[in-house]
Design an enzyme around this catalytic site. Sequence first.
Site, PDB file in Angstrom:
ATOM      1  N   LYS A 118     -34.573 -77.227  26.563  1.00 55.37           N
ATOM      2  CA  LYS A 118     -35.438 -76.330  25.772  1.00 55.37           C
ATOM      3  C   LYS A 118     -35.266 -76.584  24.273  1.00 55.37           C
ATOM      4  CE  LYS A 118     -33.576 -72.571  27.428  1.00 55.37           C
ATOM      5  NZ  LYS A 118     -32.590 -72.984  28.447  1.00 55.37           N
ATOM      6  N   ARG A 139     -35.538 -63.914  28.657  1.00 58.87           N
ATOM      7  CA  ARG A 139     -34.618 -64.263  29.748  1.00 58.87           C
ATOM      8  C   ARG A 139     -34.529 -63.151  30.774  1.00 58.87           C
ATOM      9  NH1 ARG A 139     -31.603 -68.255  26.545  1.00 58.87           N
ATOM     10  NH2 ARG A 139     -30.042 -69.310  27.775  1.00 58.87           N
ATOM     11  N   ARG A 154     -22.273 -82.259  26.705  1.00 60.88           N
ATOM     12  CA  ARG A 154     -22.417 -81.600  25.400  1.00 60.88           C
ATOM     13  C   ARG A 154     -21.119 -80.875  25.027  1.00 60.88           C
ATOM     14  NH1 ARG A 154     -27.116 -77.316  24.356  1.00 60.88           N
ATOM     15  NH2 ARG A 154     -25.786 -76.034  25.670  1.00 60.88           N
ATOM     16  N   ARG A 206     -18.891 -76.786  22.174  1.00 56.38           N
ATOM     17  CA  ARG A 206     -19.477 -75.450  22.348  1.00 56.38           C
ATOM     18  C   ARG A 206     -18.682 -74.690  23.403  1.00 56.38           C
ATOM     19  NH1 ARG A 206     -25.964 -74.483  22.910  1.00 56.38           N
ATOM     20  NH2 ARG A 206     -25.422 -72.963  24.517  1.00 56.38           N
ATOM     21  N   ARG A 221     -23.615 -69.296  34.042  1.00 58.40           N
ATOM     22  CA  ARG A 221     -24.918 -69.267  33.347  1.00 58.40           C
ATOM     23  C   ARG A 221     -26.036 -69.619  34.325  1.00 58.40           C
ATOM     24  NH1 ARG A 221     -23.347 -73.222  28.696  1.00 58.40           N
ATOM     25  NH2 ARG A 221     -25.545 -73.225  28.111  1.00 58.40           N
TER      26      ARG A 221
END
Length: 191
Positions: A14, A89, A128, A134, A145
């Site tokens: 996204k 969401r 990532r 992160r 998630r």
Amino acid sequence: MLNIVLFGPPGSGKGTQAEKLIEKYNLVHISTGDLLRSEVAAQTELGVQAKAIMDRGELVSDEIVIGMINNKLSEHKDAPGFIFDGFPRTVEQARELRNALVDNKTKVSMVISLQVDRDELMTRLLKRGEESGRSDDNEETISNRIEVYQRQTIPVTYYYDKTRIHHPVEGIGKIDEIFKRIVDVVEKNRG
Ligand code: B4P
């Protein structure tokens, strides 16, 4: 106005595709994930609360997220359109977005939903995590998630299915190929 909701599970691309779309269509980018991360970085009260929730892979409350969206919409009253990235969401967020846009005499033009399987999401986000550090890109949080997405976010697609503005797009492949698929959908449906 051209108002695009970019939809999909965590790691579906996204944020990546939103960057390309804003450049092509000159839209204002609203990423609730980025807005929350800047609150975390600034160590505001909201940021401190949000960090704990994000690190567990849960969703921040609708009230907080909707408040952030309303602020952004009122900061950009003359925008040619918006890309909503990672929002809505929940069905409640989708309803509130509709109301906020009606107040501004506009609506969601289309919902582009990136389709990526669980294994690929895991691979991308773990990579990532290694590169960016992160704190929510670790195996346990990513699994949660994805589960939260199935439970709380998939119902948003049923909400939009009723309005016929929901367009699934294959989200696996080269970034530019996926971008071309998205642009084809935008061009066909922008009216
Ligand atoms: P987000 O920031 O929205 O995080 P995300 O779902 O992981 O998506 P992101 O846009 O960052 O990743 P992308 O798919 O582009 O949310 C983070 C957290 O904030 C949530 O868990 C929640 O706690 C909170 N939150 C945010 N919005 C909320 C809301 N509305 N309500 C409540 N809580 C909210 O990319 C992932 C990786 O894949 C990148 O490394 C990228 O380089 C790579 N990639 C992209 N396209 C690729 C391709 N085609 N091939 C290979 N790799 C690719």
